[in-house]
Scaffold this motif. Structure first.
Motif, PDB file in Angstrom:
ATOM      1  N   VAL A 248      -1.114  27.169  14.104  1.00 50.10           N
ATOM      2  CA  VAL A 248      -0.938  26.505  12.808  1.00 50.10           C
ATOM      3  C   VAL A 248      -0.650  27.529  11.711  1.00 50.10           C
ATOM      4  N   LYS A 249       0.285  27.182  10.848  1.00 45.97           N
ATOM      5  CA  LYS A 249       0.476  27.870   9.580  1.00 45.97           C
ATOM      6  C   LYS A 249       0.342  26.817   8.474  1.00 45.97           C
ATOM      7  N   ILE A 250      -0.527  27.061   7.527  1.00 48.70           N
ATOM      8  CA  ILE A 250      -0.718  26.121   6.434  1.00 48.70           C
ATOM      9  C   ILE A 250       0.323  26.390   5.357  1.00 48.70           C
ATOM     10  N   ASN A 251       1.008  25.328   4.967  1.00 51.40           N
ATOM     11  CA  ASN A 251       2.046  25.453   3.949  1.00 51.40           C
ATOM     12  C   ASN A 251       2.131  24.127   3.197  1.00 51.40           C
ATOM     13  N   ASP A 252       1.771  24.159   1.930  1.00 54.60           N
ATOM     14  CA  ASP A 252       1.743  22.921   1.148  1.00 54.60           C
ATOM     15  C   ASP A 252       3.129  22.457   0.709  1.00 54.60           C
ATOM     16  N   ASP A 253       4.167  23.179   1.109  1.00 51.09           N
ATOM     17  CA  ASP A 253       5.528  22.678   0.904  1.00 51.09           C
ATOM     18  C   ASP A 253       5.833  21.530   1.861  1.00 51.09           C
ATOM     19  N   VAL A 254       5.022  21.388   2.905  1.00 49.05           N
ATOM     20  CA  VAL A 254       5.192  20.314   3.887  1.00 49.05           C
ATOM     21  C   VAL A 254       4.416  19.089   3.408  1.00 49.05           C
TER      22      VAL A 254
END
Length: 568
Positions: A521-527
């Motif tokens: 997992v990579k957390i990215n709030d652009d998703v």
């Protein structure tokens, strides 16, 4: 300086860059309008590739001559219809389609449909009889550019540079770089783009913004299309699309009395009803009169060969199979040219199982994951060592490629391989290479505009949100800055919003109806919070996707899937 120093980028992207060999280095061509003297990241990466220069049979290095003998013997002892010709898009120069000429004459099974743009193309063609983009100048002259499901700065970096000072609106589940540069970003729920197009149409009518002159002069069925749009309450669109009505008002305030262009991406049509979805967006554009103006219009992935003769095409009675549904194990011989189906084809496990049960020939410039399952590997020469022409599906310009580096003696071009096989099987000869290249260099097709526009008059689309629960996610993919599909570097992470409560570096098992795989997992709030995002070329993503075709064009439906995520 040698005047024959042009180099056309063969990669599968909109811009179709052209370079020049200057003092031993490839530089961006200043005479090519979109390239404008600069090489993009993908072209630069391509120039660093370590090209394949050896043939292999069952893992052992052999000579080029030995590889050709094995290929000919295998073709002569295999029933032609039990041979599958499978062409990828690692190089999309016009000369790359020459191999299909031999396999058609030989009697092989061919593929039909697309892993890329087929559904959207079918939708646009149904409305206006062709899939042709307006001249690039109309994009340059637009006031507002709506980027709809397209990562414009990444997939079309040269086209973007021509218009980077424009006002942008982005419609995308991801907060892409172009979304961050946009005055409005509508972070839409996946597979609801057609609903947003209907909502826009309803608002246009409410505000008297429809183009009555275009509709009267060119349109068929506009009233039926509008009836679809007004067939439900406005607020219901807000709930399903995830787009607020206030943002729609803002949208129309911004585009009113402006010259508007839409650059439409592939994400909107990666579904079973992809043709209907795209046709609905195109119908909204027509309702607004964006077509046939001095500036603006709609740009998709156009038919780059429109208006050109097809010098390698011959009539045959060959069986054709839907490319997303192909059963590799059904064939005694599978010939793969410039493709990497182990990564790029839907349902990876099915692909691997199928390739394991047949004799696989790989013909290409670099080793890739599919080569692990190839019995025979034949190296194609570098694009720098063969003449070609690259037609663009993003604009009307073309790029020319001369021979700028001597060909390695252990490799051969597609034209050379095809000519050799035709001679071995005593088939009809090809046109001369110089004649074909000269035709493409000198022919300038007329960009035909449509005479009538047929609005979509009925829709039958099954929304994914009907199956969506709080425990699953929409599966979506997009392009990376650092790679092009499965070429160059791989990014094998899954990107999730922080609200999902997963954390960076979590190892998760992701499953769908069609398979499962592990990811980091990579957390990215652009998703968007309800989405699981993967970059195209992710080694494991297609374990999750369906090997099924869409409803109208024998094309893949990668995003017609919901996934569940659990800590591993």
């Amino acid at each position: 300086m040698n005047s024959n120093n042009k180099v056309a980028c063969p990669l599968d992207c909109y811009d179709a860059c052209q370079g020049q060999m200057i003092d031993g280095n490839i530089k961006g061509s200043k005479e090519h309008k979109t390239t404008n003297g600069k090489l993009c990241v993908n072209f630069a990466n391509l120039l660093k590739e370590d090209n394949l220069k050896k043939s292999f049979f069952e893992g052992n290095e052999i000579s080029l001559k030995e590889s050709l003998n094995i290929l000919v013997d295998k073709l002569k002892t295999t029933t032609p219809s039990k041979t599958l010709f499978y062409k990828g898009s690692g190089n999309i120069g016009v000369m790359q389609s020459v191999t299909k000429n031999f396999f058609t004459q030989y009697g092989a099974t061919l593929t039909k449909g697309s892993l890329c743009d087929g559904g959207g193309g079918a939708g646009i063609e149904a409305g206006r009889q062709n899939v042709i983009n307006p001249p690039i100048q109309k994009l340059i002259d637009a006031d507002i550019i709506i980027v709809w499901g397209r990562n414009f700065t990444v997939t079309s970096s040269h086209m973007y540079n021509l218009v980077k000072d424009k006002t942008f609106i982005t419609i995308d589940p991801l907060c892409t770089d172009i979304a961050k540069k946009s005055q409005i970003h509508m972070q839409i729920n996946p597979k609801t783009d057609y609903e947003l197009a209907l909502l826009f149409t309803r608002f246009a009518h409410m505000q008297d913004l429809e183009n009555s002159q275009f509709i009267e002069e060119f349109g068929n069925g506009a009233d039926w299309f509008f009836d679809i749009a007004r067939n439900r309450p406005l607020v219901s669109y807000e709930a399903t699309t995830g787009i607020s009505l206030s943002q729609v008002y803002e949208f129309f305030d911004l585009i009113k009395d402006k010259k508007v262009a839409i650059v439409l991406g592939l994400g909107v049509q990666k579904y079973f009803e992809g043709a209907q979805i795209t046709r609905c967006i195109d119908s909204f554009a027509a309702y607004m009169g964006f077509h046939k103006q001095d500036a603006g219009g709609i740009w998709y992935l156009s038919d780059s060969g429109f208006g050109y003769e097809k010098p390698f095409e011959i009539k045959g009675t060959n069986k054709k199979v839907s490319i997303p549904e192909v059963e590799f194990s059904s064939y005694d011989l599978v010939f793969i040219q410039g493709g990497n189906p182990v990564i790029s084809h839907p349902n990876t496990q099915k692909v691997i199982d199928g390739l394991d049960k047949t004799f696989v020939v790989y013909f290409g410039t670099t080793l890739n994951e599919t080569c692990e399952y190839a019995d025979l590997i034949i190296p194609s020469c570098s694009f720098l060592s063969k003449r070609d022409v690259r037609l663009s599906y993003g604009h009307e310009l073309k790029s020319i490629s001369d021979v700028v580096i001597a060909k390695d003696e252990n490799t051969m071009s597609e034209y050379e391989l095809t000519s050799y096989l035709i001679e071995q099987f005593n088939l009809k000869e090809l046109k001369k290479e110089d004649e074909i290249i000269s035709y493409y260099e000198n022919h300038k097709p007329k960009l035909e505009d449509f005479e009538t526009f047929d609005f979509v008059e009925e829709l039958d689309i099954e929304p994914l949100y009907k199956e969506k629960t709080n425990d699953n996610f929409y599966f979506i993919t997009g392009k990376s800055k650092k790679s092009l599909n499965s070429q160059f570097t791989n990014d094998n992470f899954v990107y999730l919003n922080a609200t999902t409560n997963f954390k960076d570096e979590d190892i998760v098992n992701i499953s769908s109806k069609y398979g499962s795989a592990k990811f980091i997992v990579k957390i990215n709030d652009d998703v968007k919070s309800n989405c699981a995002f993967f970059f195209a070329g992710n080694k494991n993503a297609n374990y999750l996707t369906p090997a099924k075709e869409d409803e109208s064009s024998f094309s893949a439906i990668f995003q017609e899937v919901l996934v569940e995520i659990e800590l591993s």
